[in-house]
Design a protein around this motif. Sequence first.
Motif, short mmCIF file in Angstrom:
data_model
loop_
_atom_site.label_atom_id
_atom_site.label_comp_id
_atom_site.label_asym_id
_atom_site.label_seq_id
_atom_site.Cartn_x
_atom_site.Cartn_y
_atom_site.Cartn_z
N ILE A 795 -43.12 -79.71 28.74
CA ILE A 795 -44.58 -79.57 28.78
C ILE A 795 -45.23 -80.90 28.42
O ILE A 795 -46.17 -81.37 29.08
CB ILE A 795 -45.05 -78.46 27.80
N CYS A 796 -44.73 -81.53 27.35
CA CYS A 796 -45.29 -82.82 26.93
C CYS A 796 -45.05 -83.91 27.97
O CYS A 796 -45.95 -84.72 28.24
CB CYS A 796 -44.70 -83.23 25.58
N PHE A 797 -43.87 -83.92 28.58
CA PHE A 797 -43.62 -84.91 29.64
C PHE A 797 -44.59 -84.69 30.80
O PHE A 797 -45.11 -85.64 31.39
CB PHE A 797 -42.18 -84.81 30.14
N GLY A 798 -44.83 -83.42 31.14
CA GLY A 798 -45.73 -83.12 32.24
C GLY A 798 -47.17 -83.49 31.96
O GLY A 798 -47.98 -83.61 32.89
N LEU A 799 -47.52 -83.71 30.69
CA LEU A 799 -48.89 -84.05 30.31
C LEU A 799 -49.08 -85.53 30.00
O LEU A 799 -50.20 -85.96 29.72
CB LEU A 799 -49.29 -83.23 29.08
N CYS A 800 -47.98 -86.31 30.02
CA CYS A 800 -48.11 -87.72 29.66
C CYS A 800 -48.58 -88.54 30.87
O CYS A 800 -48.77 -88.01 31.97
CB CYS A 800 -46.79 -88.26 29.12
N LEU A 810 -41.61 -81.82 35.30
CA LEU A 810 -41.87 -80.77 36.30
C LEU A 810 -40.58 -80.29 36.94
O LEU A 810 -40.40 -79.09 37.19
CB LEU A 810 -42.83 -81.31 37.36
N ALA A 811 -39.67 -81.22 37.24
CA ALA A 811 -38.39 -80.83 37.86
C ALA A 811 -37.60 -79.92 36.91
O ALA A 811 -37.01 -78.91 37.35
CB ALA A 811 -37.59 -82.07 38.21
N ALA A 812 -37.59 -80.26 35.62
CA ALA A 812 -36.84 -79.44 34.66
C ALA A 812 -37.46 -78.06 34.53
O ALA A 812 -36.75 -77.04 34.52
CB ALA A 812 -36.81 -80.14 33.30
N LEU A 813 -38.79 -78.00 34.44
CA LEU A 813 -39.46 -76.70 34.34
C LEU A 813 -39.22 -75.86 35.59
O LEU A 813 -39.10 -74.63 35.51
CB LEU A 813 -40.95 -76.90 34.11
N ALA A 821 -45.86 -72.72 33.98
CA ALA A 821 -46.06 -74.08 33.50
C ALA A 821 -46.10 -75.08 34.65
O ALA A 821 -46.92 -76.01 34.65
CB ALA A 821 -44.95 -74.45 32.52
N VAL A 822 -45.22 -74.92 35.64
CA VAL A 822 -45.23 -75.82 36.80
C VAL A 822 -46.57 -75.75 37.52
O VAL A 822 -47.17 -76.77 37.86
CB VAL A 822 -44.07 -75.47 37.77
N ALA A 823 -47.05 -74.54 37.74
CA ALA A 823 -48.33 -74.37 38.44
C ALA A 823 -49.48 -75.00 37.66
O ALA A 823 -50.34 -75.69 38.23
CB ALA A 823 -48.59 -72.88 38.68
N ARG A 824 -49.51 -74.78 36.34
CA ARG A 824 -50.61 -75.31 35.53
C ARG A 824 -50.57 -76.83 35.46
O ARG A 824 -51.61 -77.50 35.60
CB ARG A 824 -50.52 -74.72 34.12
N LEU A 825 -49.40 -77.41 35.26
CA LEU A 825 -49.28 -78.86 35.16
C LEU A 825 -49.60 -79.53 36.50
O LEU A 825 -50.23 -80.60 36.54
CB LEU A 825 -47.88 -79.24 34.69
N THR A 826 -49.18 -78.91 37.59
CA THR A 826 -49.50 -79.45 38.91
C THR A 826 -51.00 -79.43 39.14
O THR A 826 -51.59 -80.37 39.69
CB THR A 826 -48.78 -78.63 40.00
N GLU A 827 -51.61 -78.36 38.70
CA GLU A 827 -53.07 -78.21 38.85
C GLU A 827 -53.82 -79.30 38.07
O GLU A 827 -54.89 -79.76 38.49
CB GLU A 827 -53.43 -76.81 38.32
N LEU A 828 -53.25 -79.73 36.94
CA LEU A 828 -53.93 -80.70 36.07
C LEU A 828 -53.70 -82.15 36.49
O LEU A 828 -54.33 -83.05 35.91
CB LEU A 828 -53.45 -80.52 34.62
N LEU A 829 -52.81 -82.39 37.46
CA LEU A 829 -52.49 -83.77 37.83
C LEU A 829 -53.74 -84.54 38.24
O LEU A 829 -54.00 -85.65 37.75
CB LEU A 829 -51.47 -83.79 38.97
#
Length: 879
Positions: A795-800, A810-813, A821-829
């Motif tokens: 999660i932290c890697f996806g937000l850095c 993202l790949a690990a998630l 989590a993948v959907a939310r982090l992708t949405e925040l890119l």
Amino acid sequence: MSETSTKLKSGYYNSDNRSDTNPGGLSNDGHVVNFPAALVATGFLRHARPMLAERDSELARLSALLKRAESSGQLAAVGGEAGIGKTALLREFASRLPHDCRCIWGMCDALFTPRPLGPVHDIAAMLGGLEECWQAAGGTALFSRLLAHLVDHGRLTVLVLEDVHWADVGTLDFIRFLGRRITMCKLLMIVSYRNDELGRAHPLLQVFGDIPSAQMERIELAPLSLAAVARLVDESGRDAQSLLEITGGNPFFLSEILASGADTQVPVSVQDAVNSRLSRLSPNHIRLLEALSLIPVPIDPELHCRWIEDHTRLLQDCIDLAILTEDGDGRLRFRHELARLATSNRCSSIQMRNLHHRHLEAMLEDAGRYDAGELLHHARGAGDAAQVLHFAPLAAKRAALIGAHKEAADYLATALEYVDEAEPADAAQLYESWAYEAAISHRIDGRVIEARRHALTMWRALGNEAKVAENLRSLSRLHWYRGEAVQASRYLDDAVRMFERINDNGRLALAYSMRSQMEMLASRMDKAIDWGRRALERIEVGTSREVEVHALNNIGTARLFLGDAGGIADLELSLQIALRHNLHEEAARVYTNLSEYAIDMRRLDLAEDVLERGIAFDTEHDLDSWTYYLLGRKAQLRLEQARLREVEDICRSVIDTSGQTLLMKLPARIMLARAHVRLGHNDAVRALEKARKDALATGEVQYAIPVLLGMLERAWLAGSQSAAQDARAGLDRIEPTSFSRWGSAEYAFWKHLLDSPESLPEGADDTAFGPALAGDFEASGMEFARLGADYLANICFGLCNNPKLVSVGLAALHRQEARAAVARLTELLEERGMRREDIQLPRGPYRASRENPFGLTAKEMIVLQHLAEGLSNAEIADE
């Protein structure tokens, strides 16, 4: 050894001293046996040797496993229906072993209540030198000693455990223990079982699942074919097809029918076959066999047959006729359990009662030579209330000492059938003892509560205030287990007041310690330490160590959650004393509290070790309530490690197991709900609400906090501020001092992601959440990764702000199936100003594979087709 047992001893287990039945009229010691003419005429001797047909393949598989066991131990599980020939197969295999290979045989018995660790005890006795360990350690050190013996022995060994579908929990633990370490010794362990008696929830199946597949092979015995039946009945003139239809190809049924000697009709059941066969014996032989049929354990002629006239000659006849078989130590059994049951079924209820009485009467002449459980078996069969009430508590005490609490509860349940004939004080003690053993071995239900109340009422009538207060304290504990906080607190307050009034320091100390435990569970750690120290001050010299163990556990746990590392020493001392004095439940509490601390503080390596040892200990000692609770904590560990499918499997196994209290299921229920949040399941909200309701019912914030944090996480994943407000309102109602520093930091972390930054909580900068709360997600991700907390790391890697680390997270998630989590982090890119082309996003399955029932693409289907056609890799590549 007596003359009788010497004569009957066969040396079955030494491969250089066989004991095959001799149909030529010779006994095992080479002497001529003069059979009555009537016996010879029946055809008994022609069919005396057990049938073994169509088992060459199974013998070959066992031989191959024996060869592999020379370099790496192996386990063979031989299954089949009753009478299919498991024992005949294993005895034939044993007869073919090399002379330098020793073979040890252990049996499980069909007693009303299984002997705790019965076959393991027998094995230890046969090997010698381990009895002292059994007595001193109550069985807990026996597994390790047996393993060490097998390793040090060096020679190839075959260990056979028959009929493990009847095994007690301790014996199943032994199979699991040895099976997981079997590569350490030159051992082929063979276990046989009836597969038609294994339901989906039978614990033996779980044992098989815990043993590495590379070390275990399942061998299922099939019924005989028509050709095999035809070969076996060739001389009898019977119709093979008819016999196959009647017996279903079961070798035992077939042998009994052939041995019955019926010429005009074929018996249609084993009972008919056994009756027909016994009808051709003399009355003395029949009386002997009917008497022995009530003994489900191996029969020792010197002990069990003393009251039967001329038993030595009669027994030898029955052995030579293959009705009875000999074990290696001179003890006897019916050739098959079905034959024993069919023989006992011939007896009327009055006959059975009288025979049990005769056995019991003879055994009581020298009761010290018999196991209390065996004496109880015959006392119950004889309907002798006095002896049942005498031997049941003795058998239960012995079982509890070695950790067989289920069997202890069963023994006491037998005594409760006769409780109306007990003295009032004895009856009250029976209710009390049964409630204790039943509660810690998984069954905290209405019957257990009712038994405690019975005991409470009877002690009140007898005016025993100390016992009244003790049962009030125990009722408090039972209601706490059930998540009924109000009742638990009320009963405990009553117990404390009564102990204070009667000035019973020992029991008052334990009540104070229970109050300490409740304060600790409510996260009022300072009060928990205070009550715990008050308990220690009340301990008197020479009293039970239980209070000291219990109080040290509470104090140590409270100190740890307050950030005082010195609490570890308190917990270690508590565990040492508990193990030394066989305080099994108190040892289980240490494993539980230490695992919770380790997970909460993200000391995941410590948590892995403590959980493995704790679950093994709880399982070995029948502490099912604690086992399932720890499995819930194991699911929490797997949640931190992002092993979400494992979380589902563990939690389902706990929740779907019947007979548990709310408290035992609650950790699993909470972790399943949180896993479903991360997996993006549609039922996540409903699962969280159910977990929240159950958590609130306990009145303990240790359960409410993780549920509410899960709801807050779900609000962030869904981008829902309204859902976040509800979760925050619940968390804000909890006293800040009730949060651990990691709990406070996690609460701040999810609030931070929801754009609700607040001042850094005290101690948060000492956790892996600290850098993220200061805006450095990359540093937090690295720290979480170092701790093994993979989900939060990703999660932290996806937000850095590092595109490579974002891609890694993202790949690990995606691999972990954390779809939400993948959907939310992708949405925040894009909100963070990152271009999608700079991120290597994990790609889902192609449309073709999504529509394919096997999840394969068109090219993959072509490859699969070529594989099915037998093409090699090179040929497939050419195509």
